[in-house]
Design an enzyme around this catalytic site. Sequence first.
Site, PDB file in Angstrom:
ATOM      1  N   HIS A  50      77.583  10.970   0.087  1.00  0.00           N
ATOM      2  CA  HIS A  50      77.480  10.930   1.546  1.00  0.00           C
ATOM      3  C   HIS A  50      77.405   9.501   2.084  1.00  0.00           C
ATOM      4  O   HIS A  50      76.715   8.645   1.559  1.00  0.00           O
ATOM      5  CB  HIS A  50      76.292  11.758   2.042  1.00  0.00           C
ATOM      6  CG  HIS A  50      74.971  11.386   1.442  1.00  0.00           C
ATOM      7  ND1 HIS A  50      73.850  12.142   1.617  1.00  0.00           N
ATOM      8  CD2 HIS A  50      74.589  10.350   0.669  1.00  0.00           C
ATOM      9  CE1 HIS A  50      72.835  11.584   0.992  1.00  0.00           C
ATOM     10  NE2 HIS A  50      73.261  10.500   0.408  1.00  0.00           N
ATOM     11  N   GLY A  51      78.181   9.266   3.135  1.00  0.00           N
ATOM     12  CA  GLY A  51      78.134   7.993   3.836  1.00  0.00           C
ATOM     13  C   GLY A  51      78.876   6.852   3.175  1.00  0.00           C
ATOM     14  O   GLY A  51      78.826   5.718   3.660  1.00  0.00           O
TER      15      GLY A  51
END
Length: 222
Positions: A116-117
Amino acid sequence: IADGASIGDNAWVGPNVWVGDRANVGAGTQLRAGVAIYHGVVIGDDCLIHANTVIGSDGFGFAPTNAGWEKILQLGSVTIGDRVEIGAGCAIDRGALEDTQIADDVIIDNLVHIAHGVRVGRGSAIAGQVGFAGGTKLGERCTVGGQAGFAGHLSIADDVHIGGQGRVSRDVSEPGHYASGTSLMPVRDWARNAARYERLTDMAKRIEALEKLLLEKDGTSQ
């Protein structure tokens, strides 16, 4: 294909593909068999996503509590640029707050995990079995060899080239070629070297002590 999803002109959707609500697949993009595109994911034009890749699944976000692990909602999504090719069996997680981002002209081999991210810069190439922990930013025109691993929340400059099985645990601020890991050797040599590795701290202290004695003997000091 869920209600609210958008499929661009001349896109190709293979068998057993799932496209979630509000996902957007660009013109000319191909989704091979078994691809899963979660809700809200945006994929650009002329991309190729190979079989059984999952884009937009929840990031690995949990908080420890007295009652066990509490799941943290992953509220971001995944944004993929134009002319991106992603190999088979990859997993690209949605961001916790901000989107996970794959820029234009990126190529990704099979069995790659992008947490994520993460942000992957334009024109970068990632070989098979590479793993990115959350929040790491890979610059433009980078290459990453197979089985390399990245710790979380790192910043990697443009034009950085990581060798196979590279262990990236800190920021890389200068372009260039970087390598880590142990090359192949006979198992007997590996066992001896592994035993020596465990004694490196003690050996370094002994060498420093010997250097100090030699300097004192010569009547000099540092």
